[in-house]
Design a protein around this motif. Sequence first.
Motif, PDB file in Angstrom:
ATOM      1  N   CYS A 222      35.569 -44.415 -24.130  1.00 23.86           N
ATOM      2  CA  CYS A 222      36.271 -45.461 -23.410  1.00 23.86           C
ATOM      3  C   CYS A 222      37.753 -45.462 -23.780  1.00 23.86           C
ATOM      4  O   CYS A 222      38.107 -45.373 -24.948  1.00 23.86           O
ATOM      5  CB  CYS A 222      35.617 -46.802 -23.749  1.00 23.86           C
TER       6      CYS A 222
ATOM      7  N   CYS B 207      38.596 -49.336 -25.551  1.00 21.10           N
ATOM      8  CA  CYS B 207      38.232 -49.671 -26.928  1.00 21.10           C
ATOM      9  C   CYS B 207      38.144 -48.438 -27.818  1.00 21.10           C
ATOM     10  O   CYS B 207      37.876 -48.548 -29.001  1.00 21.10           O
ATOM     11  CB  CYS B 207      36.920 -50.467 -26.952  1.00 21.10           C
TER      12      CYS B 207
ATOM     13  N   HIS C 101      30.490 -44.942 -25.390  1.00 21.23           N
ATOM     14  CA  HIS C 101      29.402 -45.730 -24.844  1.00 21.23           C
ATOM     15  C   HIS C 101      28.338 -44.783 -24.315  1.00 21.23           C
ATOM     16  O   HIS C 101      28.641 -43.867 -23.550  1.00 21.23           O
ATOM     17  CB  HIS C 101      29.896 -46.613 -23.693  1.00 21.23           C
TER      18      HIS C 101
END
Length: 46
Positions: free
Chosen positions: A19, A22, A26
């Motif tokens: 991602c 962040c 994931h």
Amino acid sequence: MIRVEKFTMLGRDQRTYRCDDCQEEHDVDFGVALWKLMSDANKSDE
Ligand SMILES: [Zn+2]
């Protein structure tokens, strides 16, 4: 978002996305992999 290819040997299409927001990975499970479905279809013809 960067996709990281990760195919399991269990016939499931699980992929990891890194991602941008962040900076973490994931795990996304797309369910039964397409090649697994085709493999099963071939078996049923026998
Ligand atoms: Zn994220």
